[in-house]
Design a protein around this motif. Structure first.
Motif, mmCIF file in Angstrom:
data_model
loop_
_atom_site.group_PDB
_atom_site.id
_atom_site.type_symbol
_atom_site.label_atom_id
_atom_site.label_comp_id
_atom_site.label_asym_id
_atom_site.label_seq_id
_atom_site.Cartn_x
_atom_site.Cartn_y
_atom_site.Cartn_z
ATOM 1 N N VAL A 137 11.363 16.047 10.036
ATOM 2 C CA VAL A 137 11.155 16.651 8.737
ATOM 3 C C VAL A 137 9.716 15.777 8.587
ATOM 4 C CG1 VAL A 137 10.902 16.748 6.212
ATOM 5 C CG2 VAL A 137 12.641 18.279 7.825
ATOM 6 N N ILE A 138 9.957 14.510 9.201
ATOM 7 C CA ILE A 138 8.756 13.440 8.682
ATOM 8 C C ILE A 138 7.726 13.638 10.001
ATOM 9 C CG2 ILE A 138 7.918 10.914 9.376
ATOM 10 C CD1 ILE A 138 11.048 10.279 8.629
ATOM 11 N N ARG A 139 8.330 14.106 11.074
ATOM 12 C CA ARG A 139 7.039 14.283 12.210
ATOM 13 C C ARG A 139 6.385 15.889 11.790
ATOM 14 N NH1 ARG A 139 10.585 13.915 16.243
ATOM 15 N NH2 ARG A 139 11.396 15.860 16.100
ATOM 16 N N PHE A 140 7.150 16.719 11.313
ATOM 17 C CA PHE A 140 6.363 17.246 10.721
ATOM 18 C C PHE A 140 5.539 17.400 9.701
ATOM 19 C CE2 PHE A 140 5.760 21.674 8.910
ATOM 20 C CZ PHE A 140 5.244 22.572 9.412
ATOM 21 N N ASN A 141 5.677 16.976 8.184
ATOM 22 C CA ASN A 141 5.466 17.072 7.293
ATOM 23 C C ASN A 141 4.244 15.770 6.925
ATOM 24 O OD1 ASN A 141 6.424 19.185 5.599
ATOM 25 N ND2 ASN A 141 7.856 17.839 5.031
ATOM 26 N N LEU A 142 4.436 14.845 7.706
ATOM 27 C CA LEU A 142 2.826 13.443 8.131
ATOM 28 C C LEU A 142 1.419 13.756 7.687
ATOM 29 C CD1 LEU A 142 4.680 10.327 10.091
ATOM 30 C CD2 LEU A 142 3.414 10.593 7.274
ATOM 31 N N PRO A 143 1.409 15.696 8.972
ATOM 32 C CA PRO A 143 0.266 15.482 8.404
ATOM 33 C C PRO A 143 -0.101 16.453 7.230
ATOM 34 C CG PRO A 143 1.219 15.988 11.150
ATOM 35 C CD PRO A 143 2.154 15.364 10.069
ATOM 36 N N ARG A 144 1.100 17.154 6.452
ATOM 37 C CA ARG A 144 0.880 17.431 5.774
ATOM 38 C C ARG A 144 0.773 17.121 4.274
ATOM 39 N NH1 ARG A 144 5.710 21.276 5.237
ATOM 40 N NH2 ARG A 144 4.440 22.737 4.293
ATOM 41 N N MET A 145 0.913 15.693 4.467
ATOM 42 C CA MET A 145 1.018 15.059 3.562
ATOM 43 C C MET A 145 -0.282 14.258 2.996
ATOM 44 S SD MET A 145 4.516 12.724 3.869
ATOM 45 C CE MET A 145 6.002 13.732 3.139
ATOM 46 N N GLN A 146 -1.594 14.193 4.454
ATOM 47 C CA GLN A 146 -2.916 13.798 4.080
ATOM 48 C C GLN A 146 -3.893 14.277 2.733
ATOM 49 O OE1 GLN A 146 -2.771 11.454 5.192
ATOM 50 N NE2 GLN A 146 -1.317 11.675 7.649
ATOM 51 N N VAL A 178 -2.147 13.543 -0.430
ATOM 52 C CA VAL A 178 -0.982 13.802 -1.537
ATOM 53 C C VAL A 178 -0.777 12.357 -2.250
ATOM 54 C CG1 VAL A 178 0.804 15.321 -2.696
ATOM 55 C CG2 VAL A 178 -0.128 15.814 -0.617
ATOM 56 N N GLY A 179 -1.665 11.259 -1.242
ATOM 57 C CA GLY A 179 -1.136 9.740 -1.325
ATOM 58 C C GLY A 179 -0.197 9.194 -0.252
ATOM 59 N N ILE A 180 0.627 9.708 0.203
ATOM 60 C CA ILE A 180 1.721 8.658 0.825
ATOM 61 C C ILE A 180 0.405 8.801 2.171
ATOM 62 C CG2 ILE A 180 3.753 9.013 2.418
ATOM 63 C CD1 ILE A 180 4.856 10.494 -0.061
ATOM 64 N N ILE A 181 -0.324 7.814 2.723
ATOM 65 C CA ILE A 181 -1.022 8.153 3.998
ATOM 66 C C ILE A 181 0.273 7.778 5.365
ATOM 67 C CG2 ILE A 181 -3.550 7.666 3.429
ATOM 68 C CD1 ILE A 181 -1.061 5.469 1.678
ATOM 69 N N ASP A 182 0.726 6.337 5.035
ATOM 70 C CA ASP A 182 0.928 6.333 6.222
ATOM 71 C C ASP A 182 2.656 6.513 6.657
ATOM 72 O OD1 ASP A 182 1.895 3.451 6.475
ATOM 73 O OD2 ASP A 182 0.576 4.097 4.701
ATOM 74 N N GLU A 183 3.072 6.573 7.882
ATOM 75 C CA GLU A 183 4.181 6.675 8.090
ATOM 76 C C GLU A 183 4.813 5.820 7.790
ATOM 77 O OE1 GLU A 183 4.820 7.849 12.319
ATOM 78 O OE2 GLU A 183 6.362 7.543 11.787
ATOM 79 N N TYR A 187 4.946 3.322 5.221
ATOM 80 C CA TYR A 187 5.245 3.600 3.441
ATOM 81 C C TYR A 187 5.994 4.745 3.642
ATOM 82 C CZ TYR A 187 4.180 4.500 -1.203
ATOM 83 O OH TYR A 187 4.338 4.461 -2.469
ATOM 84 N N LEU A 188 6.478 5.891 4.075
ATOM 85 C CA LEU A 188 7.369 6.152 3.984
ATOM 86 C C LEU A 188 8.398 5.774 4.155
ATOM 87 C CD1 LEU A 188 7.777 10.007 2.998
ATOM 88 C CD2 LEU A 188 7.116 10.388 5.359
ATOM 89 N N ARG A 189 8.447 5.693 5.254
ATOM 90 C CA ARG A 189 10.209 4.593 5.860
ATOM 91 C C ARG A 189 10.202 4.057 5.271
ATOM 92 N NH1 ARG A 189 11.697 7.392 10.729
ATOM 93 N NH2 ARG A 189 9.911 8.697 12.413
ATOM 94 N N THR A 190 9.368 3.546 4.786
ATOM 95 C CA THR A 190 10.011 2.220 3.449
ATOM 96 C C THR A 190 10.503 2.674 2.269
ATOM 97 O OG1 THR A 190 8.066 0.684 4.465
ATOM 98 C CG2 THR A 190 8.929 0.307 2.278
ATOM 99 N N GLU A 191 9.473 4.473 1.745
ATOM 100 C CA GLU A 191 10.623 4.722 0.943
ATOM 101 C C GLU A 191 11.520 5.079 1.210
ATOM 102 O OE1 GLU A 191 8.985 5.203 -2.137
ATOM 103 O OE2 GLU A 191 8.626 3.174 -1.837
ATOM 104 N N ILE A 192 11.724 5.618 2.536
ATOM 105 C CA ILE A 192 13.059 6.473 2.169
ATOM 106 C C ILE A 192 14.252 5.583 2.351
ATOM 107 C CG2 ILE A 192 14.216 7.926 4.655
ATOM 108 C CD1 ILE A 192 11.618 9.037 5.241
ATOM 109 N N ALA A 193 13.977 4.114 3.076
ATOM 110 C CA ALA A 193 14.999 3.450 2.878
ATOM 111 C C ALA A 193 15.428 3.126 2.282
ATOM 112 C CB ALA A 193 14.715 2.566 4.205
ATOM 113 N N ARG A 194 14.236 2.561 0.983
ATOM 114 C CA ARG A 194 14.748 2.492 -0.151
ATOM 115 C C ARG A 194 15.471 3.448 -0.914
ATOM 116 N NH1 ARG A 194 11.004 -0.493 -2.815
ATOM 117 N NH2 ARG A 194 10.711 -0.993 -5.038
#
Lengths: 273, 273
Positions: free
Chosen positions: A162-171, A173-178, A180-187
């Motif tokens: 999902v991350i792989r697929f969605n990262l481009p789609r998130m451009q 929408v605020g979540i810019i880089d991988e 950051y997203l992974r940090t958030e997920i871990a949190r």
DNA sequence: GCCATCTATTCCGTATATCGGAAGCTTTTG
DNA sequence: CAAAAGCTTCCGATATACGGAATAGATGGC
């Protein structure tokens, strides 16, 4: 040879395309020629398909306005859908209770492919804006608290996909880089809830907890959407606590019996035997 | 004239048949061969249709159990669509309010062909049994209070057609003869509600009022299902009164403007201009 | 009230997508 | 581990869906 044509081919696909088109024309319905134009089909073809759909009760013609709209049978059909294990029915009263107790809007989200879909929502007194929108609304998995809560608790494997697929789609929408997203997920995995105000919707804030299956993977999320002031340091833990309790209750109802051992699944707070 | 073959023909029909079948297999889903058998199709055919339906998001395969169930996209499709004038959306809060106020289960029924379909329901604290069943459930038009309330307020012409078609279907559901049915209909039209405990479901009872369009014909019914004791002579009129009030409110929202005269439709209890 | 225009519907020959038998492959069952 | 049941792929025959053209019906302008 060269891969998929996006173009619809089978009549089944065309029929479904008509249904989708009618769904998108809010309430007004569409006329035959409009459909034909929009779908790049000829009027006779549309006519035949519509005839079938009408016979099947999926589409209803408005004799007077010559417009077609979705039929009641479709709604009946759809009501049965998106209800894995009666999730919606189970959660309905919980949503009502939560919105009454918290006086905020509550959302029930489930995963659908690479999106989260709003299965149900219960309005609170505060007008809010959300990614999710109304029932049936979709949002990229990972955007917004509820959506993020689900993503964080998927199978690792699926999560990566999902991350792989969605990262481009998130451009954009605020979540810019991988990272950051992974940090958030871990949190989120760590805390057991998603809450950080993304600042994407100014003044809005939210908390969400995942609803887990017996393997600890997300099947849904309960989410609170409200104005930022109402999720201060004082109130947040209270809300989280309530949400977690309800989510656990849902889990228990979802997995009443372990399919293998034929006994109640292990969840916190043992109920009746 | 030798009439219609019930047999599905076009692939669109077959596809829809699959969807309906999956809808009927509550939540568990169905396997490919089960579908093939039930629909009298060959496995390859079902396989192809399912593949299309999955691609289109209407059906979701459960990889682990090899079962297919209705996809969330289908749900989202209908949820986002403007219902017949958003009937469901309009009624949702009313159902909630009613079930909270009355502490009984409330149903929203609409007509679909020769059946009534449950569009929505809101659970009360008393466990009940009903013909209607869950959301999406169907019942022969004329059987049960809600269903009867709709039938009674159809166009005369349509009503006759439905009666003709449904009388045979009602055999063994208690309403035995035409005279009785017609008497009941007349009574409902007279009173403006359907309430007689049919005694078909022991201990259960219900009241229903029609939701009328601007011509005074039924588009839906609001129905209360509860245990007989809770609909005694004392309480019944109160419940009916509340139901009628809500039904009128729905009517008003359904017909905000007279399409011809471009002014608010005439309904009782004039609200804001 | 009449004609012009747009839309809906019917007809029918053609082409193509659908069907299902058979066979290979995978998963479940004993 | 073998057998059975289920799932998936392949391919030729045929039925089904397609769309052009013409008809009927509705809508709007004059």
């Amino acid at each position: 040879m060269a891969g998929d044509d996006a173009g619809a081919k089978s009549s089944l696909q065309r029929g479904l395309a008509i249904l989708r088109l009618l769904a998108s024309t809010n309430d007004g319905g569409a006329r035959l020629t409009d459909i034909a134009r929009a779908l790049e089909l000829t009027p006779p073809t549309v006519h035949r398909l519509l005839k079938t759909l009408v016979e099947e009760g999926m589409v209803e013609p408005d004799r007077t306005t010559k417009r077609y709209r979705l039929g009641i049978d479709l709604f009946a059909l759809a009501a049965q859908a998106g209800n894995p294990a009666n999730l919606r029915d189970i959660c309905r009263p919980i949503l009502l209770r939560l919105s009454a107790t918290l006086r905020d809007s509550i959302f029930l989200l489930v995963r659908s492919g690479f999106d989260a879909v709003c299965l149900d929502r219960s309005e609170g007194p505060f007008p809010i804006r959300s990614f999710t929108g109304d029932v049936g609304g979709r949002v990229t998995l990972g955007v917004g608290q509820g959506s993020l809560a689900i993503l964080a608790f998927l199978h690792q494997e699926e999560r990566e996909e999902v991350i792989r697929f969605n990262l481009p789609r998130m451009q954009g929408v605020g979540i810019i880089d991988e990272v950051y997203l992974r940090t958030e997920i871990a949190r989120v995995r760590d805390l057991g809830y998603a809450s950080r105000s993304t600042g994407l919707l100014p003044g809005m804030s939210g908390v969400a907890v995942p609803v887990l299956d017996r393997d600890g993977h997300a099947v849904a999320a309960l989410s609170v959407g409200t104005i930022s002031e109402r999720l201060n340091e004082e109130r947040l833990p209270v809300v989280v606590d309530i949400l977690k309790r309800e989510a656990a209750s849902v889990s228990r109802q979802l997995n009443p019996f372990d399919p293998v051992l034929r006994r109640p699944a292990a969840v916190l707070g043992g109920g009746s035997a």
